[in-house]
Each structure stands twice: as structure tokens, then as C-alpha cells.
Design a protein around this motif. Sequence first.
Motif: not given
Length: 306
Positions: A62, A182-183, A186
Motif C-alpha cells: 500500500g 498511502y494507497d 490497498s
Amino acid sequence: MAYLGELISIGVAFSWTATALLSEFGSKRLGNLTLNVLRMALALVFSLVLFMVVMGSPLPAGASPEAAGWMMLSGLVGYVIGDYCLFQCYIIIGSRYGQLFMTLAPLSAALMAWVTLGQQMNMMSIVAMLITLLGIGISVLGRGEHHRVSLKLPLNGVLFAVGAAMCQGVGLVLSKIGMDHYDAASSMPEWMIPFSANFYRCIAGIIGFSLLLYFRDGMAPLREALHDKKGLSVATATTIFGPFVGVGFSLMAVQYTAAGIASTLMAMTPIIILLPSYWLFHEKITWRAVIGAVISVVGVSLFFLG
């Protein structure tokens, strides 16, 4: 859950009290750099185990390249520079005074957030800064032989302590910036993001501390430490309370509340540490020390009102 970030921050204050006391003992026994190399290595091992148990993979997911970059920069500032200064001040002036100076960290965080995130500092923040400095002054200043006011502590220890506080505040804001990258898509649970973020901080930490140790003393102190059972036990406990649980939950606290509020509550350590430092290191507790610590923490708390 209401006030989750605040409750986590209070728990971190107790965790950092434990790691401060353990780190003072460990730094004097193993040396600053050796202890920090062990801490970073153990924190990475603990993180890999946690990721394997929770995610089924030893590596975190992520993190975009930008997130990893910000977190490693945070590790360089907060761990390599900040913890080096912090552990050095523990050796010179002790963990009790070291944690008192760490009440300057919210000021550093507020200034960094003002520069990088555009968060404004109002009059209350300035008042809070002055009160915090007053509390520290009451604790560490006294009447001298030739001057009305003199510093009761070695100047180099004070400078290391101030440097550590500044680096912790800056590192906290850099961590917040990194976690914002952060993704969100994810598969990693939200509560795992701080531990993933800290994984990258520890990578920067172990690289930085290993290079410092190698060029200053070589690897002989590290090899000797690996045969010191008591030293390894202290390093393990310091890691659990510090760069693994303590730092991981401090980053989690920033997720659920503002960076200034989290820093405020985590700054209660100077009060919490008074009795344990008396029991463990027989450090005399004076009314001046207690009043100074309380005023300093009150000053930090005003950042919350600001």
C-alpha cells in the motif's frame, strides 16, 4: 470510538516512559549507536512477523514510492538524528531531564506543520510555547556562584536534548505527510498503515545507525553486544516499548487526531517518569523539578486549546 486518538496518545506516553528508562540503562551499558542498531534491527524483525501474521506476507503493501520516500526521510530525521541526540542526552543528563526537554517537540511539530502543511500558529500557540519554556527553565536553571542564574546541567547534554525534541516534532509531521500518500485502495487494514510506515522509518534508521557505528567504532561493539544477554534483553524491551509499539501507536494516534493534540498528550512523560527515575536511578525529586515538569506539560496542553 470517540477520542480513540487521544487514548492511544496517553498510552504512548506510558510506553515512552518505559523506553526512556530502559534506553538510559542500555545506552550506558552498550553505547548509543550499538543500542540503536539493535533496536532498529529488532523493530524490523517484529514488523516482518506482524505483517506475516496479519497480511500473510512479510512485506508491507500500500505504500506508494512517495509514501516510502517521506517515511524514510522521517526515519532519517526522527531516528538517526533525533534518537542519536536523545540517547546521547540520556547518557549525559539522564532520561528524566531528557524527557523534560522533549516537551519542546510539539513546538517543533507546530512550526513544521506551519511550514509544510499551512497550519496556522495563533496567539495561544505562542503562549503555550512560552509557558513550556518557563517550565523547563524552572527545572534546569538555578542560582549560580557568580551569576544570578546558571544552568544546572551540562550544556552539551542540553543541546543534545533540544536537538532530539526538534527532530521528533519534524519527524512526526513528515510521517503524517508520508501516510497521506498511502494507497487507499490497498488491502491493508487502516490500523496497519502506521506499522507499515514505521517499517520504512526503521529501514532508514538501521542504515543510518550502522554507517555511523562503522565509521566511528567499527563493528566490534556490535559483536560484543550480541554476547551480552542482559544488554540484549534491555535492547529487546526498549524496542518493544519504543520503535515498535510506541512509535507505531504514535503514528496511529496521528491518524485519529491532530498532530498537535497527539504530541500534547504524548508529552506527559516528564511527569510520569519522576517516580520511576527516583526508584530506579535514585534521582532526587525536588519541588522545583515537579513544578517545572507540570508547568511544561501545561504549556504543551495549551497547543490543544490553540
